[in-house]
Every structure is written in C-alpha cells, then in structure tokens.
Design a protein around this motif. Structure first.
Motif, PDB file in Angstrom:
ATOM      1  N   ARG A  11       0.824  -1.216   0.000  1.00  0.00           N
ATOM      2  CA  ARG A  11       0.000   0.000   0.000  1.00  0.00           C
ATOM      3  C   ARG A  11       0.855   1.262   0.000  1.00  0.00           C
ATOM      4  O   ARG A  11       0.633   2.178  -0.788  1.00  0.00           O
ATOM      5  CB  ARG A  11      -0.927   0.013   1.226  1.00  0.00           C
ATOM      6  N   SER A  12       1.846   1.309   0.870  1.00  0.00           N
ATOM      7  CA  SER A  12       2.642   2.532   0.971  1.00  0.00           C
ATOM      8  C   SER A  12       3.444   2.789  -0.299  1.00  0.00           C
ATOM      9  O   SER A  12       3.524   3.925  -0.776  1.00  0.00           O
ATOM     10  CB  SER A  12       3.561   2.459   2.188  1.00  0.00           C
ATOM     11  N   LEU A  13       4.035   1.732  -0.859  1.00  0.00           N
ATOM     12  CA  LEU A  13       4.822   1.923  -2.074  1.00  0.00           C
ATOM     13  C   LEU A  13       3.946   2.358  -3.245  1.00  0.00           C
ATOM     14  O   LEU A  13       4.291   3.272  -3.998  1.00  0.00           O
ATOM     15  CB  LEU A  13       5.563   0.628  -2.430  1.00  0.00           C
ATOM     16  N   VAL A  14       2.805   1.699  -3.411  1.00  0.00           N
ATOM     17  CA  VAL A  14       1.903   2.047  -4.516  1.00  0.00           C
ATOM     18  C   VAL A  14       1.387   3.467  -4.366  1.00  0.00           C
ATOM     19  O   VAL A  14       1.307   4.237  -5.338  1.00  0.00           O
ATOM     20  CB  VAL A  14       0.742   1.041  -4.595  1.00  0.00           C
ATOM     21  N   GLN A  15       1.028   3.858  -3.144  1.00  0.00           N
ATOM     22  CA  GLN A  15       0.526   5.210  -2.938  1.00  0.00           C
ATOM     23  C   GLN A  15       1.595   6.266  -3.172  1.00  0.00           C
ATOM     24  O   GLN A  15       1.278   7.414  -3.475  1.00  0.00           O
ATOM     25  CB  GLN A  15      -0.060   5.320  -1.527  1.00  0.00           C
ATOM     26  N   GLU A 174     -18.043   0.000  -5.805  1.00  0.00           N
ATOM     27  CA  GLU A 174     -18.747  -0.089  -4.527  1.00  0.00           C
ATOM     28  C   GLU A 174     -18.056  -1.069  -3.587  1.00  0.00           C
ATOM     29  O   GLU A 174     -17.792  -0.738  -2.413  1.00  0.00           O
ATOM     30  CB  GLU A 174     -20.198  -0.531  -4.770  1.00  0.00           C
ATOM     31  N   TYR A 175     -17.738  -2.270  -4.096  1.00  0.00           N
ATOM     32  CA  TYR A 175     -17.159  -3.272  -3.206  1.00  0.00           C
ATOM     33  C   TYR A 175     -15.657  -3.045  -2.983  1.00  0.00           C
ATOM     34  O   TYR A 175     -15.124  -3.445  -1.936  1.00  0.00           O
ATOM     35  CB  TYR A 175     -17.447  -4.677  -3.733  1.00  0.00           C
ATOM     36  N   ALA A 176     -14.985  -2.399  -3.923  1.00  0.00           N
ATOM     37  CA  ALA A 176     -13.588  -2.026  -3.662  1.00  0.00           C
ATOM     38  C   ALA A 176     -13.526  -1.067  -2.479  1.00  0.00           C
ATOM     39  O   ALA A 176     -12.646  -1.179  -1.603  1.00  0.00           O
ATOM     40  CB  ALA A 176     -12.971  -1.387  -4.897  1.00  0.00           C
ATOM     41  N   ASN A 177     -14.476  -0.127  -2.430  1.00  0.00           N
ATOM     42  CA  ASN A 177     -14.528   0.797  -1.298  1.00  0.00           C
ATOM     43  C   ASN A 177     -14.862   0.064   0.005  1.00  0.00           C
ATOM     44  O   ASN A 177     -14.234   0.301   1.049  1.00  0.00           O
ATOM     45  CB  ASN A 177     -15.578   1.879  -1.556  1.00  0.00           C
ATOM     46  N   VAL A 178     -15.836  -0.856  -0.066  1.00  0.00           N
ATOM     47  CA  VAL A 178     -16.259  -1.581   1.130  1.00  0.00           C
ATOM     48  C   VAL A 178     -15.132  -2.457   1.660  1.00  0.00           C
ATOM     49  O   VAL A 178     -14.811  -2.452   2.859  1.00  0.00           O
ATOM     50  CB  VAL A 178     -17.514  -2.433   0.823  1.00  0.00           C
ATOM     51  N   ALA A 214     -10.139   7.430  -1.965  1.00  0.00           N
ATOM     52  CA  ALA A 214      -8.708   7.704  -2.113  1.00  0.00           C
ATOM     53  C   ALA A 214      -7.842   6.584  -1.549  1.00  0.00           C
ATOM     54  O   ALA A 214      -6.724   6.353  -2.023  1.00  0.00           O
ATOM     55  CB  ALA A 214      -8.361   9.023  -1.434  1.00  0.00           C
ATOM     56  N   GLY A 215      -8.343   5.859  -0.546  1.00  0.00           N
ATOM     57  CA  GLY A 215      -7.528   4.827   0.077  1.00  0.00           C
ATOM     58  C   GLY A 215      -7.511   3.503  -0.651  1.00  0.00           C
ATOM     59  O   GLY A 215      -6.796   2.579  -0.245  1.00  0.00           O
ATOM     60  N   VAL A 216      -8.271   3.363  -1.733  1.00  0.00           N
ATOM     61  CA  VAL A 216      -8.332   2.094  -2.456  1.00  0.00           C
ATOM     62  C   VAL A 216      -7.080   1.918  -3.317  1.00  0.00           C
ATOM     63  O   VAL A 216      -6.737   2.793  -4.119  1.00  0.00           O
ATOM     64  CB  VAL A 216      -9.596   2.024  -3.339  1.00  0.00           C
ATOM     65  N   VAL A 217      -6.390   0.791  -3.154  1.00  0.00           N
ATOM     66  CA  VAL A 217      -5.230   0.447  -3.971  1.00  0.00           C
ATOM     67  C   VAL A 217      -5.686  -0.569  -5.017  1.00  0.00           C
ATOM     68  O   VAL A 217      -6.169  -1.656  -4.673  1.00  0.00           O
ATOM     69  CB  VAL A 217      -4.090  -0.135  -3.116  1.00  0.00           C
ATOM     70  N   LEU A 218      -5.546  -0.211  -6.297  1.00  0.00           N
ATOM     71  CA  LEU A 218      -5.956  -1.081  -7.395  1.00  0.00           C
ATOM     72  C   LEU A 218      -4.744  -1.785  -7.995  1.00  0.00           C
ATOM     73  O   LEU A 218      -3.661  -1.203  -8.121  1.00  0.00           O
ATOM     74  CB  LEU A 218      -6.660  -0.274  -8.490  1.00  0.00           C
ATOM     75  N   GLY A 219      -4.936  -3.047  -8.373  1.00  0.00           N
ATOM     76  CA  GLY A 219      -3.911  -3.804  -9.072  1.00  0.00           C
ATOM     77  C   GLY A 219      -4.463  -4.325 -10.392  1.00  0.00           C
ATOM     78  O   GLY A 219      -5.656  -4.235 -10.667  1.00  0.00           O
ATOM     79  N   ALA A 220      -3.579  -4.868 -11.235  1.00  0.00           N
ATOM     80  CA  ALA A 220      -3.973  -5.348 -12.560  1.00  0.00           C
ATOM     81  C   ALA A 220      -3.342  -6.691 -12.842  1.00  0.00           C
ATOM     82  O   ALA A 220      -2.130  -6.864 -12.691  1.00  0.00           O
ATOM     83  CB  ALA A 220      -3.569  -4.335 -13.624  1.00  0.00           C
ATOM     84  N   HIS A 221      -4.189  -7.647 -13.271  1.00  0.00           N
ATOM     85  CA  HIS A 221      -3.760  -9.011 -13.596  1.00  0.00           C
ATOM     86  C   HIS A 221      -4.403  -9.356 -14.939  1.00  0.00           C
ATOM     87  O   HIS A 221      -5.614  -9.517 -15.020  1.00  0.00           O
ATOM     88  CB  HIS A 221      -4.221  -9.959 -12.479  1.00  0.00           C
TER      89      HIS A 221
END
Length: 893
Positions: A11-15, A174-178, A214-221
């Motif tokens: 989280r910290s590195l991505v942000q 919605e669920y990424a936030n939740v 703002a706190g959501v960290v997204l990744g890609a696969h």
C-alpha cells in the motif's frame, strides 16, 4: 512477527507511485501445465528479488503457492515462509473460511506475508465458483474477509476481483470501497478470460479511479489469450495502477498472462520516455532494477519446466541481440528497439547462416581467430550458402565451417586500396575540413601509411576508411568500445589521428587509476572543433591538457620555476588519474596547448596511470602519428561535471557521433566483462554520489570523480584546482619522494550561470563581436561581495581579473581610496606583468563582480587586438603603491 511497515509495504509503495510486482509463476504448480518444486520456486523468488537490490525487496510480491491444491503445495508454502526473506510472500485461496484459514496457516510467519482471496464479480463466473449471483458472492466475500482479518495476525489480505473487465464498474467500485474500508490491503482486478483490449482497460481504470475512495489500492492481472496481456498492463499503468501481476515466461493458464521479463524490460528501457510512449508517469522505483540476471533466470526457469527458448521469444529467446544477415550487421543499433547488452546483459552474437554477408562472415571468422584474404572470403561465402541449402539447415556448424576453410586455396594479397577523403562520411563529429587539416599536418611531418596526396587529391588507406565507416555506423548512445580491446584501441588511435575525438572512461577499482576525458588530435583546428561542436563551449577559451609519457614532456619543463624529476612524476602518476601543472619553456608546444596562470605560462599534463590502457592508447597514437602527445580535456558538456556513470555519458554524448570507450573495471575484486561495464561503472559511482560533499571530503577510499591538478613548488606542492577525493593518497605517495602536498584551498568551481547579457554594455568588451562575447559570457564566473570584503590583496599572486557588474569597489593605493564603478575593471596589471598584486581592492558596499581567469584573458587578447590595447593602456596608466591590510581585515569606505 511481521512489522507494520512490512505489512503495509504494498500500500505505501503504490501510494507513493512506485511499482510493486506480483510475480505469479510459482502460484500453484500448474502454470501452463508446468510444475515447479520447492527449490526452484525458492531460487526464482530470490533471484527476482535480488534484481531490485537491498536485502529485502518490498517491490516484489512472490506468489509461492495455492495451498488448497494438494498437501505438497501447502508444505511448499510453509517451507518458503520460514526460508524466504528477500521479498514479500503471498498464497492464493478461494473465498471459503476453511481455505482462508489454510492460506493463513501456510504463510504465517513469513516476512511480508499476504494472501490473495479470489472473489468473482460477474454472474457467470460467480455461479461457476460459488453457485450464486455476483452480488451474493461479493457479500459472502465480505463476511469471509472479516473472518480473515480476525485471524490474520499480521498477514495482509488482498482481494482478487475475478472477471473484472466484464463486470459492472459501479459494482466494482462499490465493493472495492467496502473491502478497503473493512481492512483489505489491495484490490487486484483480474482479466480472467483474456478478452480485454487496451482502450477498454484504460476506460475501466479511469472510471474506477473516479469512483473509488482515495484509500483504495488497485492492481492489474491480465491474461494473454489474444496476445494483449502486456498492452493491457501498460494501459492500466497509464491510468496510475502500480500493483502489477505478471509471470515469468508468461506462464499461466491457456495462453498465459503478462510476461514479467517483457514488462520489466519495457519499463526499464528508456524510462525517461515512459510518459511519452505509454502515458506512464514516473519514476516507478527509487532506483531501477538491475536486469542482467533476468535472461539467465528466464532460461533456467525454461529448463526446469521444459519450455525451450525459441529464436522469436522476446527478451529471453535465443534471437535476442543476435545477427545473421548483412543489413543489420552494418549498423545493429538501427534494427533493435533497445540495447539488450546494456539493459539485460545479453552480449551481441553473430550467427553464420545462409543469409550471411561478407561482413558477417569476416566477423565470425575473427571471433575464431581466422584471418582470410578478400579473395578467400569471396570464395568461401557461396560455399557456406550452398552447404546450408544442401543440408536444409539455416546455420552452419563449426565443424562444417572449419572443413570449408581448410579446403580454400591460396590467394594473392590485393594491392593497397586508397579512398578519397570526400568519399568518407561527413559527420558533425569530424567534418571533411577538419579531417583534411589534420591529415595535411600528418603528411607535412613525413610519409605515413594512413594517407597520401596523389594528383593533388587527398586519399586515406582502406584501414582509415573502414574506421570512419565504423564510427559513423555505430550508435554510441547504445554501444561502447573497449579501451583494452586492441582492435578498438587501434580504431580510436586512427580516428584521433585524422582529427576526430573520443570520450574514454577508465577505471579498475576505487584504489586504482581512473580517468574521464576527451581525447583529441593535438592540432589546434581539430581540438577547437571538438571543444566547440562537441563539448558545447568555444575551443578558443578551454584550457586543454595533454597526455604523454614523462620522457616526452620533461624536456619542455622550465625547471627554474617547476622543479620536478622523473621519480616524483612516477610516484604521482602511478596513482592516477592525476594532473600536474608545470611551468613551460618558451615554444615547447603550440601556444594553443599552453595555459596562462599565476606566474607565467604552463603546461598541463593529465595521466591515467602508467599501466592503464589509456597510456597504451596514448603510446599507440604517438607511434602511429609521430605526434608527441594526445590532447585531452575533461568531459563537461552539460555543466554537470564528470560525476556521471558510463550510461549517462553515452546518452548525453553518443548521439553526437563521438566514439565512447570504456576501460576495464572491477567491483568487489571481480573484473567485469565487457558487456557488464556500464553496470559496473554505475556501481562504482553509487557510493560516492550517495554521500554529501562533506562526507566525500573525508572519505579517502572512494573512487575519485574528478582529476586532481597539482602545481609543483620547491619543496611544497599544492592542489591547484579540482580537489578530488583522493588528494590525501597523493600526498602520502609524494611524501615518499620528499614532497609535501598542500591541501586544496577551495572546492572545485563549476561553470557559472550565463552572464553574457551583463557584459554587452561594458566598454572594455565593445570591440568584441556578438559570437565571441556570447562565448566569453560562458567562461565568466560571478562573485557576490559583502561590504568591506577584500577581493584582492597587494602582493598576492594573481590568477584572475575582475569587472564590476553591480555596486562599487574601492582601490586602496598610496593611502587613498579610489572608487571603481559599474563597468570598470581591476586586477589586470598583475596578470599582464606576471607580478604580485599592485593594490588592494575591497567592496564599498554589496557588489557583484565578474571573474575572468588569466587563461581566458590571454586567449581573448590573442583573438582581439583591440581589447589587448585597452588592457595594456589601462595597466600602464595605473601606478602601484598599495595599502596592505592584514589578513582577515575588512576595508570599509
């Protein structure tokens, strides 16, 4: 236990905008119908993490296992959790309490432990995995996440949102936030069926970026079913995604997924152009990964899983950095998108096939130490092609080639071939006019095998012509030559003999010789061109040094002013790189290569050390041309000094067409291969550049990053300028031959801001044309003065003159205070008469003065008789007889 910092590393590195790589090749032992054992997964993780440096590479999350697959898979995960410490570790699990608990048990205790919980987001996939609609599956996943968090005990929980590109973006957001609010670390969006296209990917992540908190960290696969895995990954990164899943060799289900080796090569190659080419804003990492182990790792992995590398596999295949046809052989850099040698450590290879040209055949034979005449080459090539077609094989084996070579008959050596100068490439690095002037200077000294005049036409030997073509066809921003390779060294000597210049960087280890420098023909016209057109500053003003053996330049030294002997020089030059400024006899060399400094005219000699390839090159050049020395100046095109690594210099200077040569270099006692020299130079510089200026001054072990220039005296020598990191070692060595070295008084001065505009209105420069004035403006430094500050003191030796730009100064002469207003100058008397200062000058108030060195002043007077007359008349009118304040005293008006 895992620390909070390590738990939140992703989280910290991505942000912060850094890339975090989620490597999935070891995920479940079933990637691409392959199976990797424990030791193979361990070695893969360790070697991949090592590319990112440090004892712990937080940028790498290695997916070690899928514990639900088998008891053996769980055992592998447990073993790696206790043994692997160089990167974060992850295991994958379905959304079931039992599976989550098993995953937590498998990875618990690992450094940087994580689990990835698989959650479907579309109805079709949700029914397949959890036998319920997507919304119900997401709700159940939330309940399972809360269970996982209650039992995590320091393990981070990521969520894999499966089939995300085909899901409702609103539902995903919605669920990424939740999930994030509940405590999940990151959301990995998975293109499970490989159906996405880059434009869709960009739109999806742009939409989620707007809708997610703002706190959501997204990744890609991304999977690679349509061959778009890498393209989709780059599109996601263009939208700010920095948590990226990939797999070495692209191993994954069906057609695989984004290949790690391709992704890293793309991101590490020309990182400054990521925004322009892919829309990716950098930097992606604090320091780029060292990828020289990437290809060996990929090839080892291929051997473990039975995936034979093909010629056409990008990055790790057998065709990377290989040449088998004549067209790319003439200029390889023009036919590849990146420098595989510099980026990956994959050395160039030439293959002899049915597509070969004479140039390819000659190179293959050269590598085998076989030399054939031109006629033999012409006879051999058709035989090789016929053999390939008869055997229905593209590449001829070594044994078959040896047999064909052995069967060749004799051939008469062709007569010498001469080439007209106008047929050679006319490049900015060496225009025809400069080449002709240099060759004429060689011919004036006597016959030479390099060139001749016939019927008034200037011609060069075939060897010279070959060197010119080779230089013009080499992209030195991507490729360097080797200073210790005899063929490259010979080419550099020839290129310089006909007026060219080259850049050489030589070093063995922090305790051995090192030099940065331009090497140039000791013909003023050639040197001026190199300095002006290539260095970016007018060659009329640059103080150029020479490189020569002591026996060559000692006879030129005025021993009455610079007492020095061979033993002292040997003690000094064995350390290298080092420069020495010696009082010169009149007319010892061309005035262009003499320096005007305090106390008269000087010769400046730079030496990289007696045993270095640099000195061998100097000797080669002098024997080839009959010149007594090689002209040298330190490289400083951009005003950033020479504190660069080899790759930076290649990027900066290579596009100019200047040959760049690297000498042998070792790190930690191991001599680097020619292919690894760029990385080795970078490693040598890293420690030095990481220190503050104060720390560098105190560290005697570090590699010197600039040449120390020394001026001899009777028994005490002094560091004249360029005080470098190793002056204490020099002082110790000189003390063994009875010489005391005085430490540097001031740090090295770097080029000032351009002040040409301030000089335009000064009366003393009214006789200079605009171009000369512009160049002088780049030679001038600016000094700010406090009220009462003494600028020069009566009786001191002089090396500079001054021009008042702002404020006013006071001349203290015969008890009087004479004002100097804006535009007036002082300090020229001592320079012109080679005496001590005739008066003391201080600042009347806050002031700003332009400082002009003695060397530039004398060159200016040579160029402009009008300026010389102004200065001489002013000096004659000024009468010495000065007030001499005590050291440290300020003189106020």
């Amino acid at each position: 236990m895992t620390s909070v910092e390590e738990l939140d590393a992703t989280r910290s590195l991505v942000q912060q905008g850094s890339l975090v790589l989620c490597e999935e090749v070891g995920r479940d032992g079933a990637q691409g119908r392959t199976l990797m054992g424990l030791e193979q997964r361990m070695e893969t993780a360790e070697r991949l993490a090592a590319m990112f440096g440090g004892s712990y590479a937080a940028q790498v999350v290695f997916v070690t296992a899928f514990p639900d697959i088998a008891t053996e898979e769980f055992a592998i995960a447990r073993s790696m959790a206790s043994r692997l410490t160089r990167c974060q570790q992850m295991v994958v699990c379905p959304t079931r309490h039992r599976s989550v608990q098993r995953a937590l048990d498998a990875v618990r205790g690992a450094r940087g432990a994580r689990i990835l919980m698989v959650v479907p987001t579309t109805d079709g996939i949700a029914h397949s995995l959890m036998r319920e609609p997507a919304v119900a599956a997401l709700e159940r996943a939330r309940e399972t996440l809360l269970f996982a968090l209650d039992h995590a005990d320091g393990v981070a929980i990521d969520i894999a949102l499966v089939d995300a590109p085909r899901a409702d973006p609103g539902l995903l957001a919605e669920y990424a936030n939740v999930f994030t609010e509940d405590g999940a670390s990151a959301m990995m969006l998975c293109d499970t069926v490989g159906s996405s296209a880059p434009a869709q990917t960009s739109q999806l992540f742009a939409t989620l970026r707007r809708r997610c908190d703002a706190g959501v960290v997204l990744g890609a696969h991304f999977h690679n079913d349509l061959g778009l895995g890498l393209a989709n990954t780059l599109a996601a990164m263009g939208e700010g995604v920095r948590y990226i899943a990939s797999s070495l060799l692209g191993l994954g289900e069906r057609s695989g997924m984004t290949a790690t080796e391709q992704l890293l090569a793309v991101l590490a190659n020309e990182p400054e152009s990521l925004a322009e080419r892919y829309g990716i804003q950098g930097p992606l990492w604090a320091s780029p990964p060292h990828l020289h182990d990437l290809v060996p790792l990929a090839r080892d992995l291929a051997g473990w899983v039975g995936a034979r590398p093909r010629t056409t596999d990008p990055i790790w295949g057998s065709g990377v950095n290989s040449i088998s046809t004549g067209t790319p052989f003439t200029n390889p850099s023009q036919f590849v998108p990146y420098d595989a040698n510099a980026l990956l450590g994959v050395a160039p290879r030439v293959h002899l096939t049915h597509l070969a040209s004479h140039a390819v055949l000659r190179e293959v034979l050269r590598q085998r130490d076989v030399v054939l005449t031109h006629g033999q080459l012409r006879a051999l090539l058709p035989q090789i092609k016929s053999w390939c077609y008869a055997a229905n094989t593209a590449e001829i084996p070594d044994a078959a080639l040896d047999e064909l070579v052995a069967g060749l008959g004799g051939d008469e050596v062709p007569a010498a071939v001469w080439v007209a100068v106008e047929e050679l490439p006319d490049t900015p690095a060496l225009p025809w006019a400069v080449m002709e002037a240099s060759i004429d200077a060689l011919l004036a000294a006597g016959p030479t095998p390099l060139a001749r005049r016939k019927g008034g036409r200037l011609q060069v030997s075939q060897e010279v012509a070959d060197v010119c073509v080779r230089v013009s066809r080499t992209d030195f921003s991507r490729h360097h030559w080797c200073l210790d390779e005899p063929g490259d060294r010979r080419a550099l000597a020839i290129w310089t003999a006909i007026g060219g210049s080259f850049f050489a960087d030589f070093g063995v280890d922090p305790a051995e010789p090192r030099i940065f420098g331009w090497g140039m023909n000791p013909l003023p016209a050639a040197t001026r061109h190199a300095l002006g057109a290539l260095k970016g500053r007018d060659g009329r003003w640059i103080a150029t040094s020479i490189s020569a053996a002591p026996e060559s330049f000692l006879p030129w030294v005025d021993q009455s002013r610079s007492p020095v002997d061979r033993a002292q020089l040997d003690a000094l030059f064995e350390l290298g790189p080092v420069g020495i400024r010696l009082a010169a006899k009149q007319a010892c060399v061309h005035p262009f290569f003499l320096h005007h400094g305090r106390g008269g005219t000087f010769l400046q000699v730079v030496n990289a050390g007696h045993q270095s390839p640099w000195m061998q090159l100097t000797r080669d050049f002098c024997q080839l041309t009959g010149h007594p020395f090689l002209a040298v100046t330190s490289a400083n095109r951009t005003g950033q000094g020479t504190h660069k690594d080899l790759r930076e210099l290649m990027v900066d200077l290579g596009p100019l067409g200047v040959p760049i040569a690297a000498g042998p270099v070792s790190v930690d006692g191991e001599l680097a291969s020619a292919e690894d020299r760029i990385a080795a130079y970078r490693e040598l510089h890293r420690a030095s550049l990481a220190l503050s200026a104060a720390e560098r001054a105190e560290d005697e072990r570090l590699l010197p990053t600039s040449t120390t220039l020394i001026a001899p005296g009777d028994s005490e020598w002094r560091v004249e300028r360029h005080g470098s990191l190793h002056w204490r070692r020099i002082a110790s060595r000189l003390s063994s031959v009875g010489v005391t070295l005085r430490p540097p008084e001031e740090p090295r001065l770097e080029p000032s801001d351009y002040v040409g505009g301030a000089l335009v209105d000064l009366p003393m420069f009214s006789c200079l044309d605009a171009h000369t004035l512009s160049e002088v403006g780049r030679m001038v430094t600016v000094r700010r003065l406090e009220p009462g500050e003494i600028v020069v003191r009566a009786g001191e030796l002089a090396d500079e003159m001054y021009i008042v730009l702002e404020g006013a100064c006071l001349v203290w002469l015969d008890g009087q205070k004479l004002p100097l207003e804006q535009g007036q100058f002082f300090g020229e008397v001592a320079l012109l008469r080679s005496t001590g200062r005739s008066a003391t000058v201080s600042a009347a108030a806050e002031a700003r003065v332009a400082v002009l060195s003695s060397h530039v002043l004398h060159r200016l007077m040579e160029e402009s008789p009008g300026l010389a007359n102004i200065l001489r008349q002013t000096a004659q009118d000024r009468v010495p007889g000065a007030v001499r304040p005590q050291p440290g005293e300020k003189m106020n008006g």
